[in-house]
Design a protein around this motif. Structure first.
Motif, PDB file in Angstrom:
ATOM      1  N   ILE A   1      33.111   6.406 -18.306  1.00 58.14           N
ATOM      2  CA  ILE A   1      32.657   7.237 -17.206  1.00 58.14           C
ATOM      3  C   ILE A   1      32.491   6.262 -16.005  1.00 58.14           C
ATOM      4  O   ILE A   1      32.010   5.236 -15.979  1.00 58.14           O
ATOM      5  CB  ILE A   1      31.217   7.889 -17.623  1.00 58.14           C
ATOM      6  CG1 ILE A   1      31.417   8.826 -18.675  1.00 58.14           C
ATOM      7  CG2 ILE A   1      30.666   8.525 -16.060  1.00 58.14           C
ATOM      8  CD1 ILE A   1      29.897   9.488 -18.911  1.00 58.14           C
ATOM      9  N   ASP A   2      33.260   6.806 -14.987  1.00 56.62           N
ATOM     10  CA  ASP A   2      33.414   6.099 -13.909  1.00 56.62           C
ATOM     11  C   ASP A   2      32.991   7.041 -12.565  1.00 56.62           C
ATOM     12  O   ASP A   2      33.139   8.348 -12.726  1.00 56.62           O
ATOM     13  CB  ASP A   2      34.559   5.503 -13.423  1.00 56.62           C
ATOM     14  CG  ASP A   2      34.971   4.279 -14.272  1.00 56.62           C
ATOM     15  OD1 ASP A   2      34.131   3.392 -14.534  1.00 56.62           O
ATOM     16  OD2 ASP A   2      36.162   4.017 -14.732  1.00 56.62           O
ATOM     17  N   LEU A   3      32.497   6.509 -11.485  1.00 56.63           N
ATOM     18  CA  LEU A   3      32.135   7.121 -10.259  1.00 56.63           C
ATOM     19  C   LEU A   3      33.441   7.015  -9.422  1.00 56.63           C
ATOM     20  O   LEU A   3      34.054   5.703  -8.956  1.00 56.63           O
ATOM     21  CB  LEU A   3      31.270   6.549  -9.192  1.00 56.63           C
ATOM     22  CG  LEU A   3      30.615   7.393  -8.021  1.00 56.63           C
ATOM     23  CD1 LEU A   3      29.159   7.170  -8.002  1.00 56.63           C
ATOM     24  CD2 LEU A   3      31.338   7.193  -6.918  1.00 56.63           C
ATOM     25  N   GLU A   4      34.187   8.039  -9.122  1.00 50.68           N
ATOM     26  CA  GLU A   4      35.430   8.080  -8.239  1.00 50.68           C
ATOM     27  C   GLU A   4      35.286   8.840  -7.044  1.00 50.68           C
ATOM     28  O   GLU A   4      34.424   9.616  -6.885  1.00 50.68           O
ATOM     29  CB  GLU A   4      36.417   8.877  -9.196  1.00 50.68           C
ATOM     30  CG  GLU A   4      36.820   7.978 -10.239  1.00 50.68           C
ATOM     31  CD  GLU A   4      38.125   8.470 -10.970  1.00 50.68           C
ATOM     32  OE1 GLU A   4      38.626   9.458 -10.387  1.00 50.68           O
ATOM     33  OE2 GLU A   4      38.680   8.006 -12.079  1.00 50.68           O
ATOM     34  N   VAL A   5      36.083   8.760  -5.913  1.00 49.99           N
ATOM     35  CA  VAL A   5      36.332   9.572  -4.778  1.00 49.99           C
ATOM     36  C   VAL A   5      37.277  10.410  -4.902  1.00 49.99           C
ATOM     37  O   VAL A   5      38.388   9.973  -5.130  1.00 49.99           O
ATOM     38  CB  VAL A   5      36.160   8.688  -3.627  1.00 49.99           C
ATOM     39  CG1 VAL A   5      36.406   9.612  -2.113  1.00 49.99           C
ATOM     40  CG2 VAL A   5      34.930   7.641  -3.539  1.00 49.99           C
ATOM     41  N   ARG A   6      37.059  11.593  -5.046  1.00 46.46           N
ATOM     42  CA  ARG A   6      38.197  12.805  -5.135  1.00 46.46           C
ATOM     43  C   ARG A   6      38.429  13.255  -3.757  1.00 46.46           C
ATOM     44  O   ARG A   6      37.342  13.337  -2.738  1.00 46.46           O
ATOM     45  CB  ARG A   6      37.690  13.935  -6.184  1.00 46.46           C
ATOM     46  CG  ARG A   6      37.825  13.227  -7.356  1.00 46.46           C
ATOM     47  CD  ARG A   6      38.981  13.105  -8.041  1.00 46.46           C
ATOM     48  NE  ARG A   6      39.099  12.816  -9.506  1.00 46.46           N
ATOM     49  CZ  ARG A   6      39.314  13.502 -10.507  1.00 46.46           C
ATOM     50  NH1 ARG A   6      39.480  14.739 -10.290  1.00 46.46           N
ATOM     51  NH2 ARG A   6      39.458  13.150 -11.747  1.00 46.46           N
ATOM     52  N   PRO A   7      39.488  14.060  -3.452  1.00 44.27           N
ATOM     53  CA  PRO A   7      39.534  14.707  -2.215  1.00 44.27           C
ATOM     54  C   PRO A   7      38.617  15.779  -2.056  1.00 44.27           C
ATOM     55  O   PRO A   7      37.976  16.642  -2.718  1.00 44.27           O
ATOM     56  CB  PRO A   7      41.143  15.186  -2.344  1.00 44.27           C
ATOM     57  CG  PRO A   7      41.838  14.578  -3.382  1.00 44.27           C
ATOM     58  CD  PRO A   7      40.599  14.121  -4.543  1.00 44.27           C
ATOM     59  N   VAL A   8      38.170  16.043  -0.981  1.00 46.04           N
ATOM     60  CA  VAL A   8      37.103  17.222  -0.468  1.00 46.04           C
ATOM     61  C   VAL A   8      38.084  18.321  -0.637  1.00 46.04           C
ATOM     62  O   VAL A   8      39.254  18.557   0.153  1.00 46.04           O
ATOM     63  CB  VAL A   8      36.621  16.786   1.096  1.00 46.04           C
ATOM     64  CG1 VAL A   8      35.808  18.140   1.551  1.00 46.04           C
ATOM     65  CG2 VAL A   8      35.929  15.794   1.005  1.00 46.04           C
ATOM     66  N   PRO A   9      37.730  19.380  -1.425  1.00 45.21           N
ATOM     67  CA  PRO A   9      38.427  20.552  -1.499  1.00 45.21           C
ATOM     68  C   PRO A   9      38.680  21.478  -0.363  1.00 45.21           C
ATOM     69  O   PRO A   9      37.279  21.694   0.473  1.00 45.21           O
ATOM     70  CB  PRO A   9      37.817  21.367  -2.723  1.00 45.21           C
ATOM     71  CG  PRO A   9      36.435  20.883  -2.650  1.00 45.21           C
ATOM     72  CD  PRO A   9      36.350  19.397  -2.098  1.00 45.21           C
ATOM     73  N   PHE A  10      39.776  22.183  -0.039  1.00 47.46           N
ATOM     74  CA  PHE A  10      39.902  23.148   0.934  1.00 47.46           C
ATOM     75  C   PHE A  10      39.804  24.399   0.437  1.00 47.46           C
ATOM     76  O   PHE A  10      40.293  24.684  -0.558  1.00 47.46           O
ATOM     77  CB  PHE A  10      41.213  22.693   1.886  1.00 47.46           C
ATOM     78  CG  PHE A  10      40.983  21.640   2.416  1.00 47.46           C
ATOM     79  CD1 PHE A  10      40.425  21.390   3.843  1.00 47.46           C
ATOM     80  CD2 PHE A  10      41.833  20.456   1.776  1.00 47.46           C
ATOM     81  CE1 PHE A  10      40.566  20.051   4.421  1.00 47.46           C
ATOM     82  CE2 PHE A  10      41.652  19.290   2.554  1.00 47.46           C
ATOM     83  CZ  PHE A  10      41.082  19.073   3.869  1.00 47.46           C
ATOM     84  N   ILE A  11      38.981  25.359   1.261  1.00 46.73           N
ATOM     85  CA  ILE A  11      39.123  26.823   0.836  1.00 46.73           C
ATOM     86  C   ILE A  11      40.306  27.370   1.084  1.00 46.73           C
ATOM     87  O   ILE A  11      40.732  27.516   2.313  1.00 46.73           O
ATOM     88  CB  ILE A  11      37.860  27.568   1.698  1.00 46.73           C
ATOM     89  CG1 ILE A  11      36.441  26.928   1.271  1.00 46.73           C
ATOM     90  CG2 ILE A  11      38.133  29.068   1.363  1.00 46.73           C
ATOM     91  CD1 ILE A  11      35.487  27.434   1.951  1.00 46.73           C
TER      92      ILE A  11
END
Length: 358
Positions: free
Chosen positions: A17-27
């Motif tokens: 398990i890792d902490l990653e930075v994912r893209p902020v989702p767009f509506i």
């Protein structure tokens, strides 16, 4: 300024398990909502994926965001959203069906074969900063319901759904096998629905002690009657605890072979057994008794329309105290520690909540 980071807790592969930075989702859909996640419960399925990488046909083949028991704050809404507004605190129902399936059209969307359920491969989960959900799969949290209680609405919804399936009502005599999180909440809902007797059966005294906070009228430690050869003796003991009668409804929440057998033997003629617990795929089963009693044997899978709303109402009204189930709390940045702690201390943990991220 629009947010630029979306930290997420990701299961990369078995045991990692890792902490990653994912893209902020767009509506992109007008009826969707962006939520800032505030609290997430750890489910047994998350642990199972972490340890083995699969549950049945669902196999983790690529990195997946964990979590599906979440609540949060609405931070952005689509152009057509009318049910919630920015600033609302909400519980998130994590499974969205296809409106094109027969199951959805029949009113059983929980059985939709095209269900997109959070943290069920290949669908990402809710354990991240920003998550998108359709507005009609959100339930507003009343002011007296905290975020951690809102996260607990997910497992509580299973208890609500199972009690509706069993048609528990005022005066029902109920037996619950297994005093884990789902068993506790199922028994608590039975009491809230009016059951006069709720008997919890488990092999651990600490779980049975906790069951007294979840509607137990009596408890029974079955550790000395857990062998396959002792099933009828166990059923007789439960009958004795019930005052010489069999149960109207039995909820089997353990998945253990002997408990499934005992459940059938504990149900009265014409009664109902609901199988919630998941154990081995094939078990030894007294099918002749099912027929001879003309009993109802019902499977239970997640929850359906209205169950999430009713779960939140049960919490808000004080009829079910989900806080009594929460034994451990961790910060978002310590999520991996939280999962490892759950695995290392199964006897201590009932429900763990991960807060944030901030």
């Amino acid at each position: 300024m629009a947010p630029i980071e979306n930290p997420a807790i990701v299961l990369r592969k078995v045991g990692e398990i890792d902490l990653e930075v994912r893209p902020v989702p767009f509506i992109e859909e007008p009826h969707y909502v962006k939520i800032a996640i505030k609290a997430t419960g750890i489910c047994g399925s998350d642990i199972h994926y972490y340890r083995t990488g699969a549950i049945g046909k669902y196999v983790v083949k690529s990195p997946m965001v964990l979590g599906h028991e979440s609540s949060g704050e609405v931070v952005e809404i689509g152009a057509a959203v009318t049910r919630v507004k920015v600033g609302d605190r909400v519980a998130i129902e994590p499974g969205v069906p296809s409106r094109y399936s027969d199951e959805t059209k029949e009113g059983r969307y929980n059985l939709c074969p095209c269900m997109a359920f959070a943290a069920t491969p290949p669908i990402d989960g809710t354990l991240l900063k920003y998550y998108l959900s359709p507005e009609d799969f959100l339930v507003k949290l009343p002011g007296n319901v905290s975020y951690e209680e809102g996260a607990a609405a997910e497992p509580l919804s299973v208890g609500v759904h199972s009690n509706k399936l069993a048609e528990v009502k005022f005066g029902s005599k109920v037996v619950v096998f297994g005093a884990g999180p789902i068993g506790l909440l199922t028994g608590a809902v039975a009491r809230a629905f009016g059951a006069s007797d709720v008997i919890f059966v488990d092999i651990f005294d600490n779980k049975l002690d906790r069951a007294r906070k979840f509607g137990a009228t009596q408890v029974l430690n079955s550790s000395k009657l857990s062998k396959a050869s002792q099933v009828q003796e166990l059923a007789n003991k439960i009958k004795e605890v019930l005052g010489g009668v069999l149960a109207d409804v039995v909820f089997e929440c353990s998945g253990v072979d002997s408990c499934i057998d005992a459940s059938v033997k504990t149900v009265k003629v014409g009664g109902t057994m609901v199988q919630i617990g998941m154990g081995q795929n094939y078990v030894s089963f007294p099918i002749a008794e099912v027929s001879g009693k003309e009993m109802k044997l019902i499977g239970c899978f997640r929850y359906n329309f209205g169950d999430y709303r009713d779960a939140v109402n049960l919490i808000a009204s004080g009829k079910v105290n989900v806080k009594a189930m929460i034994t451990h709390r961790f910060k978002f940045e310590d999520a991996k520690k939280a999962y490892d702690f759950n695995i290392a201390h199964p006897g201590e943990v009932v429900k763990t909540i991960i807060f944030g991220p901030e």
